[in-house]
Write a protein that holds these residues in place. Structure first.
Motif, short mmCIF file in Angstrom:
data_model
loop_
_atom_site.label_atom_id
_atom_site.label_comp_id
_atom_site.label_asym_id
_atom_site.label_seq_id
_atom_site.Cartn_x
_atom_site.Cartn_y
_atom_site.Cartn_z
N HIS A 1 0.84 -1.22 0.00
CA HIS A 1 0.00 0.00 0.00
C HIS A 1 0.86 1.26 0.00
O HIS A 1 0.67 2.18 0.79
CB HIS A 1 -0.95 -0.01 1.20
N LEU A 2 1.82 1.28 -0.88
CA LEU A 2 2.82 2.35 -0.91
C LEU A 2 2.24 3.60 -1.60
O LEU A 2 1.70 3.52 -2.70
CB LEU A 2 4.04 1.84 -1.68
N CYS A 3 2.38 4.74 -0.93
CA CYS A 3 1.94 6.02 -1.50
C CYS A 3 3.04 7.04 -1.38
O CYS A 3 3.76 7.08 -0.37
CB CYS A 3 0.72 6.57 -0.76
N ASP B 1 -1.01 3.80 -3.75
CA ASP B 1 -1.46 2.52 -3.18
C ASP B 1 -0.88 1.32 -3.95
O ASP B 1 -1.61 0.41 -4.35
CB ASP B 1 -3.00 2.47 -3.17
N THR C 1 0.85 -2.07 -4.25
CA THR C 1 1.18 -3.31 -3.54
C THR C 1 1.77 -4.26 -4.57
O THR C 1 1.18 -4.47 -5.64
CB THR C 1 -0.06 -3.90 -2.86
N SER D 1 2.89 7.12 2.85
CA SER D 1 2.30 6.05 3.67
C SER D 1 2.61 4.72 3.01
O SER D 1 3.09 4.67 1.89
CB SER D 1 0.79 6.25 3.83
N GLY D 2 2.37 3.65 3.73
CA GLY D 2 2.68 2.32 3.22
C GLY D 2 4.08 1.87 3.63
O GLY D 2 4.78 2.60 4.36
N GLU D 3 4.44 0.69 3.19
CA GLU D 3 5.70 0.08 3.63
C GLU D 3 6.49 -0.53 2.47
O GLU D 3 5.90 -0.94 1.47
CB GLU D 3 5.43 -1.06 4.63
#
Ligand SMILES: Nc1ncnc2c1ncn2[C@@H]1O[C@H](COP(=O)(O)OP(=O)(O)OP(=O)(O)O)[C@@H](O)[C@H]1O
Length: 268
Positions: free
Chosen positions: A9-11, A22, A24, A58-60
């Motif tokens: 969910h990388l932003c 978002d 993934t 945000s996200g990882e």
């Protein structure tokens, strides 16, 4: 099996604009994974996030299951992820071997000096021999880097990344600016360096992607619109629509007109 590299969910926002939206994505250990997409789709931003050069909004990002998006690029290198840049980090006034020797001595206890004795550097000879062979530069190993062809220089850049012993290697447009001979050379080179490691590459040349990639992720407007093997992705209606007007050329059967870089037009 735990993926080698993951986006979860990388932003990434630049002043409210979502360049990565978002995303993934799982990169399997040992695969060659290509990231493609029209100009401005967010490929470079994603690469910068995966390699620690940008921090996500945000996200990882996870490397072999461990969260790493808080780490610097240098720390990621120590964890086994290296990135080879289009922009050359090669010293033109030094030979191929000396460039590799300097890169190999950098993380050691040897002092960072250009006048390191030949004897001190000799300890790296076996490793230099291996890397020179891997990147196919045996014939030019004593040549000054400034005198290398474009393709040979790309080989040296990738060789410099190999000095860091990466388990995951990120390649940023490895064939950019090359003629057909250079492209063939880089394809063979990527195959060799991919043995025993994971490779992720951004690449515009679809013929190269078709020949090298085990799986492909397609980005558009910062989002993943398709992911899978080449044959599956090339028939995906969303992918064809993303490259509208260019599809025959992009996914040419014979790869003859496969070098693409279409614009994505305006956002809906
Ligand atoms: N630092 C930044 N500040 C503002 N916007 C940015 C920044 N970096 C990238 N962008 C925007 O994010 C979007 C994605 O850019 P990015 O360079 O990641 O795309 P790309 O797929 O690599 O493109 P190309 O194929 O042209 O290299 C673009 O609209 C770009 O203008």
């Amino acid at each position: 099996m735990t993926p080698a590299l993951q986006a979860v969910h990388l932003c990434k926002e630049f002043r409210g604009f979502r360049a990565t939206n978002d995303v993934t994505l799982d990169i399997r250990e040992g695969e060659i994974h290509a990231v493609i997409g029209p100009n401005g789709a967010g490929k470079t931003t994603l690469f910068n996030l995966l390699s620690g050069f940008l921090k996500p909004t945000s996200g990882e990002v996870r490397l072999f299951g461990e969260r790493v998006d808080t780490l610097s690029p240098q720390h990621l290198v120590r964890r086994g992820l290296s990135r080879s840049f289009q922009i050359s980090s090669v010293f033109g006034s030094m030979t191929v071997r000396d460039n590799l020797a300097v890169a190999l001595q950098a993380p050691t206890a040897l002092p960072h000096r250009f006048w390191i004795s030949d004897r001190a550097l000799q300890r790296f000879d076996p490793r230099i021999d291996e890397i020179v062979a891997q990147v196919g530069l045996q014939d030019v190993q004593h040549r000054l880097a400034a005198d290398l062809s474009h393709g040979e220089k790309r080989g040296l850049e990738i060789g410099l990344s190999l000095t860091q012993e990466p388990r995951v290697l990120l390649l940023d447009e490895p064939t950019s600016g090359m003629g057909s001979e250079g492209i063939e050379r880089v394809i063979a080179l990527v195959r060799r360096v991919a043995a025993g490691r994971t490779v992720v590459m951004v690449e515009h040349n679809m013929s190269v992607v078709a020949q090298l990639a085990d799986r492909i992720t397609v980005l558009q407007y910062g989002q993943v619109i398709a992911s899978g093997p080449y044959e599956q992705v090339r028939q995906d209606p969303a992918v064809i629509a993303a490259y509208l007007g260019h599809e025959e050329d992009i996914f040419a059967e014979d790869g003859s007109e496969a070098d693409i870089a279409p614009g994505h037009g305006s956002r809906a």
